[in-house]
Design a protein around this motif. Structure first.
Motif, PDB file in Angstrom:
ATOM      1  N   SER A 144      10.473   0.659  11.270  1.00  0.00           N
ATOM      2  CA  SER A 144      10.988   0.821   9.897  1.00  0.00           C
ATOM      3  C   SER A 144       9.852   1.036   8.902  1.00  0.00           C
ATOM      4  N   THR A 145       8.706   0.394   9.135  1.00  0.00           N
ATOM      5  CA  THR A 145       7.558   0.582   8.240  1.00  0.00           C
ATOM      6  C   THR A 145       7.059   2.017   8.284  1.00  0.00           C
ATOM      7  N   LEU A 146       6.991   2.591   9.482  1.00  0.00           N
ATOM      8  CA  LEU A 146       6.559   3.980   9.604  1.00  0.00           C
ATOM      9  C   LEU A 146       7.544   4.924   8.925  1.00  0.00           C
ATOM     10  N   GLU A 147       8.815   4.626   9.059  1.00  0.00           N
ATOM     11  CA  GLU A 147       9.830   5.460   8.411  1.00  0.00           C
ATOM     12  C   GLU A 147       9.682   5.418   6.898  1.00  0.00           C
ATOM     13  N   LYS A 148       9.345   4.236   6.361  1.00  0.00           N
ATOM     14  CA  LYS A 148       9.138   4.119   4.913  1.00  0.00           C
ATOM     15  C   LYS A 148       7.874   4.862   4.483  1.00  0.00           C
ATOM     16  N   LEU A 149       6.832   4.772   5.313  1.00  0.00           N
ATOM     17  CA  LEU A 149       5.600   5.499   5.007  1.00  0.00           C
ATOM     18  C   LEU A 149       5.860   6.995   4.952  1.00  0.00           C
ATOM     19  N   ALA A 150       6.694   7.472   5.852  1.00  0.00           N
ATOM     20  CA  ALA A 150       6.989   8.905   5.915  1.00  0.00           C
ATOM     21  C   ALA A 150       7.654   9.393   4.636  1.00  0.00           C
ATOM     22  N   THR A 151       8.421   8.526   3.989  1.00  0.00           N
ATOM     23  CA  THR A 151       9.119   8.944   2.768  1.00  0.00           C
ATOM     24  C   THR A 151       8.149   9.155   1.609  1.00  0.00           C
ATOM     25  N   THR A 152       6.919   8.639   1.725  1.00  0.00           N
ATOM     26  CA  THR A 152       5.920   8.828   0.666  1.00  0.00           C
ATOM     27  C   THR A 152       5.210  10.173   0.799  1.00  0.00           C
ATOM     28  N   GLY A 153       5.486  10.886   1.901  1.00  0.00           N
ATOM     29  CA  GLY A 153       4.834  12.173   2.116  1.00  0.00           C
ATOM     30  C   GLY A 153       3.484  12.064   2.786  1.00  0.00           C
ATOM     31  N   LEU A 164       0.833  -1.208   0.000  1.00  0.00           N
ATOM     32  CA  LEU A 164       0.000   0.000   0.000  1.00  0.00           C
ATOM     33  C   LEU A 164       0.864   1.253   0.000  1.00  0.00           C
ATOM     34  N   ALA A 165       1.951   1.213   0.750  1.00  0.00           N
ATOM     35  CA  ALA A 165       2.837   2.382   0.811  1.00  0.00           C
ATOM     36  C   ALA A 165       3.465   2.669  -0.546  1.00  0.00           C
ATOM     37  N   GLU A 166       3.842   1.608  -1.246  1.00  0.00           N
ATOM     38  CA  GLU A 166       4.502   1.772  -2.542  1.00  0.00           C
ATOM     39  C   GLU A 166       3.573   2.375  -3.593  1.00  0.00           C
ATOM     40  N   THR A 167       2.271   2.160  -3.457  1.00  0.00           N
ATOM     41  CA  THR A 167       1.329   2.713  -4.431  1.00  0.00           C
ATOM     42  C   THR A 167       1.195   4.223  -4.306  1.00  0.00           C
ATOM     43  N   ARG A 168       1.497   4.748  -3.115  1.00  0.00           N
ATOM     44  CA  ARG A 168       1.387   6.185  -2.823  1.00  0.00           C
ATOM     45  C   ARG A 168      -0.029   6.709  -3.068  1.00  0.00           C
ATOM     46  N   ARG A 169      -1.012   5.816  -2.999  1.00  0.00           N
ATOM     47  CA  ARG A 169      -2.400   6.221  -3.221  1.00  0.00           C
ATOM     48  C   ARG A 169      -2.999   6.915  -2.009  1.00  0.00           C
ATOM     49  N   PHE A 170      -2.469   6.631  -0.842  1.00  0.00           N
ATOM     50  CA  PHE A 170      -3.081   7.119   0.386  1.00  0.00           C
ATOM     51  C   PHE A 170      -2.273   8.278   0.965  1.00  0.00           C
ATOM     52  N   LYS A 171      -2.943   9.388   1.193  1.00  0.00           N
ATOM     53  CA  LYS A 171      -2.282  10.593   1.687  1.00  0.00           C
ATOM     54  C   LYS A 171      -2.286  10.684   3.203  1.00  0.00           C
ATOM     55  N   ALA A 172      -3.136   9.888   3.849  1.00  0.00           N
ATOM     56  CA  ALA A 172      -3.216   9.918   5.310  1.00  0.00           C
ATOM     57  C   ALA A 172      -3.387   8.506   5.846  1.00  0.00           C
TER      58      ALA A 172
END
Length: 206
Positions: free
Chosen positions: A53-62, A24-32
């Motif tokens: 680490s998952t949260l850190e990766k999510l943060a990189t998607t903005g 889901l994070a890789e799709t960058r479809r979700f803004k929140a």
């Protein structure tokens, strides 16, 4: 184990089986992202493997991340707890907790200040004007300390309160919570309606 979907639809995005949040994070479809904490990010004692680490990766998607929790702690205390467990709290836009909403509710009733509750804790049912339930293992004392109390003894106290029709505010509606590998009973097991004109300043603290 992967989740299974029983819905019948021709839309491939309506229901999907996922191995985890990374897809889901890789799709960058979700803004929140609204994330629970107990049983999701940590077990009350330590973070779950890969959570940080998952949260850190999510943060990189903005994406913006917000903690939502039935915890009876206020939002600021929740953030302190997350930090103590090793989470980078700067990654979160904020926290919404039952404890924070309870505090705001008491403020609207006019019995809590902006800095604190400003209420008087009492030890006996005869003096109490309402009950504030935010735990199930102790009874609050006027000194600010807590006296460990069994669930059975708390139930006996609540029976006396019910007989006197003393209203109760439940700051944590969970029936149980995760603590390490065990489930612990929470105040959601105790339920009583609250009427605005009956909640005053002296209270029993559970």
């Amino acid at each position: 184990m992967m989740a299974k979907c029983s819905l019948q639809s021709t839309d491939p995005h309506l229901c999907q089986s996922l191995d985890g949040l990374s897809h889901l994070a890789e799709t960058r479809r979700f803004k929140a992202w609204f994330l629970d904490q107990f049983g999701v990010l940590h077990d009350g004692k330590k973070p779950y493997p890969g959570a940080i680490s998952t949260l850190e990766k999510l943060a990189t998607t903005g994406a913006k991340m917000v903690i939502i929790s039935n915890s009876s702690r206020r939002a600021s205390t929740t953030m302190e707890k997350m930090k103590s467990l090793g989470f980078d709290t700067s990654l979160f836009a904020g926290a919404i907790t039952s404890g924070e909403l309870t505090h705001q509710y008491l403020q609207r009733l006019g019995i809590a200040s902006s800095k604190g509750l400003g209420l008087q804790v009492v030890e006996n049912v005869e003096e109490a004007e309402f009950i504030l339930a935010h735990g199930s293992e102790a009874l609050g004392l006027p000194s600010g300390e807590a006296r460990p109390t069994s669930l059975e003894d708390l139930e006996k106290i609540l029976e006396l309160c019910a007989a006197k029709k003393i209203p109760m505010i439940v700051a944590n509606p969970d029936y149980v919570t995760v603590e390490a590998r065990a489930l612990r009973v929470m105040p959601g097991k105790f339920h009583s309606p609250v009427h605005r004109n009956t909640v005053k300043g002296k209270y029993l603290a559970l």
